[in-house]
Design a protein around this motif. Structure first.
Motif, PDB file in Angstrom:
ATOM      1  N   GLN A 125       0.820  -1.201   0.000  1.00  0.00           N
ATOM      2  CA  GLN A 125       0.000   0.000   0.000  1.00  0.00           C
ATOM      3  C   GLN A 125       0.860   1.260   0.000  1.00  0.00           C
ATOM      4  N   ALA A 126       1.936   1.262   0.803  1.00  0.00           N
ATOM      5  CA  ALA A 126       2.824   2.423   0.830  1.00  0.00           C
ATOM      6  C   ALA A 126       3.484   2.651  -0.528  1.00  0.00           C
ATOM      7  N   ARG A 127       3.837   1.560  -1.202  1.00  0.00           N
ATOM      8  CA  ARG A 127       4.421   1.693  -2.541  1.00  0.00           C
ATOM      9  C   ARG A 127       3.417   2.283  -3.518  1.00  0.00           C
ATOM     10  N   ALA A 128       2.134   1.898  -3.391  1.00  0.00           N
ATOM     11  CA  ALA A 128       1.106   2.455  -4.272  1.00  0.00           C
ATOM     12  C   ALA A 128       0.948   3.948  -4.038  1.00  0.00           C
ATOM     13  N   TRP A 129       0.971   4.381  -2.778  1.00  0.00           N
ATOM     14  CA  TRP A 129       0.880   5.817  -2.493  1.00  0.00           C
ATOM     15  C   TRP A 129       2.108   6.554  -3.028  1.00  0.00           C
ATOM     16  N   GLN A 130       3.249   5.950  -2.925  1.00  0.00           N
ATOM     17  CA  GLN A 130       4.466   6.599  -3.415  1.00  0.00           C
ATOM     18  C   GLN A 130       4.399   6.814  -4.923  1.00  0.00           C
ATOM     19  N   LEU A 131       3.916   5.793  -5.628  1.00  0.00           N
ATOM     20  CA  LEU A 131       3.804   5.921  -7.073  1.00  0.00           C
ATOM     21  C   LEU A 131       2.757   6.967  -7.452  1.00  0.00           C
ATOM     22  N   ALA A 132       1.669   7.069  -6.649  1.00  0.00           N
ATOM     23  CA  ALA A 132       0.622   8.053  -6.952  1.00  0.00           C
ATOM     24  C   ALA A 132       1.061   9.475  -6.616  1.00  0.00           C
ATOM     25  N   HIS A 133       1.938   9.637  -5.608  1.00  0.00           N
ATOM     26  CA  HIS A 133       2.384  10.967  -5.176  1.00  0.00           C
ATOM     27  C   HIS A 133       3.905  10.928  -5.003  1.00  0.00           C
ATOM     28  N   PRO A 134       4.627  10.879  -6.086  1.00  0.00           N
ATOM     29  CA  PRO A 134       6.088  10.750  -5.982  1.00  0.00           C
ATOM     30  C   PRO A 134       6.755  11.936  -5.300  1.00  0.00           C
ATOM     31  N   GLY A 135       6.120  13.102  -5.326  1.00  0.00           N
ATOM     32  CA  GLY A 135       6.753  14.273  -4.716  1.00  0.00           C
ATOM     33  C   GLY A 135       6.571  14.344  -3.212  1.00  0.00           C
ATOM     34  N   GLU A 136       5.577  13.648  -2.684  1.00  0.00           N
ATOM     35  CA  GLU A 136       5.301  13.705  -1.258  1.00  0.00           C
ATOM     36  C   GLU A 136       5.165  12.284  -0.711  1.00  0.00           C
ATOM     37  N   PRO A 137       6.254  11.537  -0.610  1.00  0.00           N
ATOM     38  CA  PRO A 137       6.166  10.141  -0.158  1.00  0.00           C
ATOM     39  C   PRO A 137       5.746  10.044   1.301  1.00  0.00           C
ATOM     40  N   LEU A 138       4.905   9.077   1.602  1.00  0.00           N
ATOM     41  CA  LEU A 138       4.455   8.788   2.967  1.00  0.00           C
ATOM     42  C   LEU A 138       5.138   7.513   3.452  1.00  0.00           C
ATOM     43  N   PHE A 139       5.695   7.554   4.650  1.00  0.00           N
ATOM     44  CA  PHE A 139       6.216   6.305   5.209  1.00  0.00           C
ATOM     45  C   PHE A 139       5.075   5.556   5.909  1.00  0.00           C
ATOM     46  N   VAL A 140       5.213   4.264   6.033  1.00  0.00           N
ATOM     47  CA  VAL A 140       4.216   3.433   6.718  1.00  0.00           C
ATOM     48  C   VAL A 140       4.871   2.824   7.943  1.00  0.00           C
TER      49      VAL A 140
ATOM     50  N   GLU B 192      13.610   3.589   3.607  1.00  0.00           N
ATOM     51  CA  GLU B 192      13.352   4.762   4.461  1.00  0.00           C
ATOM     52  C   GLU B 192      11.875   5.079   4.591  1.00  0.00           C
ATOM     53  N   LEU B 193      11.032   4.443   3.771  1.00  0.00           N
ATOM     54  CA  LEU B 193       9.587   4.651   3.882  1.00  0.00           C
ATOM     55  C   LEU B 193       8.916   3.582   4.741  1.00  0.00           C
ATOM     56  N   LEU B 194       9.722   2.783   5.421  1.00  0.00           N
ATOM     57  CA  LEU B 194       9.174   1.767   6.340  1.00  0.00           C
ATOM     58  C   LEU B 194       9.671   2.047   7.752  1.00  0.00           C
ATOM     59  N   GLN B 195       8.740   2.084   8.696  1.00  0.00           N
ATOM     60  CA  GLN B 195       9.068   2.254  10.121  1.00  0.00           C
ATOM     61  C   GLN B 195       8.496   1.059  10.879  1.00  0.00           C
ATOM     62  N   LEU B 196       9.297   0.429  11.716  1.00  0.00           N
ATOM     63  CA  LEU B 196       8.859  -0.697  12.538  1.00  0.00           C
ATOM     64  C   LEU B 196       8.743  -0.250  13.986  1.00  0.00           C
ATOM     65  N   GLU B 197       7.588  -0.510  14.590  1.00  0.00           N
ATOM     66  CA  GLU B 197       7.340  -0.117  15.981  1.00  0.00           C
ATOM     67  C   GLU B 197       7.429  -1.340  16.891  1.00  0.00           C
ATOM     68  N   LEU B 198       8.232  -1.241  17.949  1.00  0.00           N
ATOM     69  CA  LEU B 198       8.302  -2.265  18.999  1.00  0.00           C
ATOM     70  C   LEU B 198       8.017  -1.591  20.324  1.00  0.00           C
ATOM     71  N   THR B 199       7.391  -2.337  21.241  1.00  0.00           N
ATOM     72  CA  THR B 199       7.074  -1.768  22.549  1.00  0.00           C
ATOM     73  C   THR B 199       8.346  -1.515  23.346  1.00  0.00           C
ATOM     74  N   GLU B 200       8.239  -0.583  24.306  1.00  0.00           N
ATOM     75  CA  GLU B 200       9.402  -0.218  25.114  1.00  0.00           C
ATOM     76  C   GLU B 200       9.952  -1.412  25.877  1.00  0.00           C
TER      77      GLU B 200
END
Length: 627
Positions: free
Chosen positions: A441-456, A486-494
């Motif tokens: 999904q993040a790759r699809a958004w990147q292709l649709a808006h190449p100037g304003e990439p969103l990380f997931v 750089e458009l991928l962020q992984l969240e782990l609990t403290e």
């Protein structure tokens, strides 16, 4: 069984072997005739007459009590053994009702079988009865009734009633049954006898007009009994079990003394260190709670066993309910579940069955068992919540949040099933699916808006690090989807990240080296080790929403929360980390967080989690509002 008392004199006149068996047409005076020798039969039919004489001689000489009956169940003739059994002269038994003499009407089933034979619809019936002997003691007998050949002269049909004394055999079987149904260590009823009594109690309570119609059960086991066997040996362990059984028995006896007429009590050992106290015709939960507490109090007193002074405790599951609709299996399942709760709640206590808590447990079990198949069936979906820059109000990324569209329970949020998935290992497969779908999904958004990439941003459980090759999974998915790291962020609990060493730390470092951002979720609620924080490959701190809730309004701020957030933000920035505030619900909160220096915000102020097709419109609206 019922015990029948038979009155009369035990002595009865004997008969000479070879005496003639009276026919059905003979009356009482015929039965009393002399048995002197008669002329030998002659002429046609002599063999038949001799044969009948032999049968009659055997009848009167037999040691087995016998009587000949007509179709109405009345005695036509009785031998001396039968007269001795009932304490009456055989001649005086003629025309007596056989069912009364042998207690055949004691139970409906036996009576029906007896009537079937008399009516000619059955060839034989046999039953066991307990009779009162004329000398005062009881005897167990086996009663048999079967047809005889019709009477030669009149053709009337007759029945033979025989009564065999089986007292010795019955006593032996009773002793064998007692050994079979009782525990050799404690001498209490064992599991087999307990379930036999439980089934009988449920049946009686459900259909008997008298009584409360309820049943209760205390199901217990000893806390830490295995340690006694392991350290002191099984001999001491058996002595302890025997002593516990005695105290349980005294508790049941005391309960009966306190409330006579409140129902019967049965104490049984079900196996190992498990015991049960069954209460028939219970009066309610108060009675069972009182019994359970008395058991706990009794077991808390130390045990002196052959020089060993031991202290034990017990956990008890208490169930009390109406007998109608209750099965033995259902009752034991409820008791076992409640016993588990008692142990889970801290042991050395009793816990009462809670239908609501049990329903939650059953739902939890149902969810746990269907998690893995649900991934294959495509029952999971992703929603996304924006992560908005507090400085410019522009969306910088989105967090992927998994939902389970359960066919029975509807749409479930992660807090209903993620912990279950971590317990049974399904989190590995589910987490891989979430990561893959979010990256596509993040790759699809990147292709649709190449100037304003969103990380997931995707949540990762610690078990995914231990039970799978997370680094390889991430690398493979990024290569497959074409999403830049750089458009991928992984969240782990403290609590999962702090103190990480070995494989987890190596995995985090490898992911960071790959270009993937690592975020600590719910920061401030776990076991924070700020010194260790500087050595972790972490890029982002996500402050737990509990801190942000103190920012609800300008009129009633919480200075402590604001000071803590300000200090954490300053510390994070000194370490080169960015800070995201969760649960931002108002513009006032967002403004104060911005002044403190917080980088991004996430919460209902910007959007609830939404489907992918609504993300772009929400982000566009957020950009215009923030600008």
């Amino acid at each position: 069984m019922r015990e029948r008392a038979v009155s009369g004199h035990p002595d009865s006149p004997g008969r000479t072997p070879g005496a003639t068996l009276p026919s059905v047409t003979e009356r009482e005076d015929t039965a009393k005739e002399s048995t002197e020798a008669r002329p030998a039969p002659s002429g046609p039919g002599d063999d038949t007459a001799a044969s009948l004489g032999d049968y009659r001689a055997t009848f009167y000489a037999a040691r087995v009590a016998m009587a000949v009956l007509n179709r109405d169940g009345l005695v036509l003739a009785a031998n001396p053994a039968f007269g001795e059994l009932v304490g009456t002269d055989p001649a005086e038994l003629v025309a007596a009702t056989a069912a009364d003499l042998t207690d055949l009407g004691a139970d409906p089933r036996g009576w029906t079988a007896y009537r079937e034979v008399l009516c000619g619809r059955s060839d034989r019936m046999r039953c066991t009865r307990r009779l009162k002997h004329p000398e005062g003691h009881s005897v167990w007998v086996e009663v048999t009734v079967e047809p005889l050949t019709p009477e030669p002269l009149s053709g009337e049909e007759r029945m033979l009633l025989s009564v065999a004394d089986i007292s010795d055999r019955h006593d032996l079987l009773a002793r064998l049954r007692h050994l079979q149904m009782h525990d050799p260590v404690t001498r209490l009823p064992n599991r087999a006898l307990f379930f036999e009594r439980l089934a009988a109690a449920l049946e009686t309570a459900s259909f008997a007009p008298s009584g409360t119609g309820r049943i209760g059960l205390c199901y217990l086991d000893l806390d830490g009994f295995k340690a006694v066997n392991d350290t002191l040996g099984h001999r001491v362990g058996d002595r302890l079990l025997s002593a516990v059984a005695q105290r349980l028995t005294r508790c049941a006896e005391a309960a009966e003394d306190r409330g006579p007429g409140r129902g019967g009590y049965l104490v049984a050992r079900l196996g190992g260190d498990e015991f049960a106290l069954l209460v028939e015709d219970s009066t309610g939960t108060d009675q069972l709670a009182e019994l359970a507490q008395s058991v706990l109090d009794a077991l808390q007193r130390p045990f002196d066993l052959a020089g060993q002074r031991l202290s034990v405790s017990a956990s008890i599951g208490v169930v009390e309910r109406t007998a109608t609709g209750t099965t033995a299996t259902g009752l034991m399942q409820a008791a076992d579940t409640t016993l588990y709760w008692a142990k889970e709640d801290g042991k050395a206590r009793w816990t009462l069955f809670d239908p609501e808590r049990n329903a939650h447990r059953m739902t939890r079990q149902a969810l746990s068992s269907t998690l893995r198949p649900a991934v294959d069936r495509g029952e999971f979906t992703l929603e996304y919540q924006p992560l908005v820059g507090l400085g410019d109000g522009r969306a910088q990324g989105v967090e992927a949040l998994v939902r389970w569209r359960h066919p029975q329970f509807g749409t479930l949020s992660p807090n209903r099933f993620i912990a279950l998935a971590e317990e049974n290992g399904a989190i590995v497969e589910l987490g891989r699916w979430v990561l893959e779908r979010a990256c596509y999904q993040a790759r699809a958004w990147q292709l649709a808006h190449p100037g304003e990439p969103l990380f997931v941003s995707v949540n990762v459980a610690v078990r995914q690090v231990w039970d799978s090759d997370l680094v390889a999974d991430v690398a493979g998915i990024l290569a497959e989807t074409g999403l830049p790291p750089e458009l991928l962020q992984l969240e782990l609990t403290e609590s999962a990240v702090m103190g990480s060493a070995g494989r987890p730390l190596q995995a985090l470092q490898a992911l960071s080296d790959m270009g993937v951002r690592i975020a600590i979720d719910d920061f401030g609620t776990g076991y924070s080790n700020l010194a260790y924080l500087s050595r972790l490959p972490v890029s982002v701190l996500k402050l737990d929403g509990s801190f942000v809730r103190g920012f609800r309004s300008q009129e009633h701020p919480n200075p402590a929360d604001e000071m803590i957030v300000e200090a954490l933000v300053a510390l994070a920035h000194r370490l080169g980390l960015t800070v995201t505030a969760e649960c931002v619900e108002s513009a006032e909160q967002a403004e104060r967080l911005r002044r403190i220096g917080c980088d991004t915000g996430q919460g209902w102020l910007y959007s609830r989690p939404v489907a992918p097709d609504r993300v772009e419109a929400l982000l566009d609206a957020g950009r215009h509002t923030g600008a």
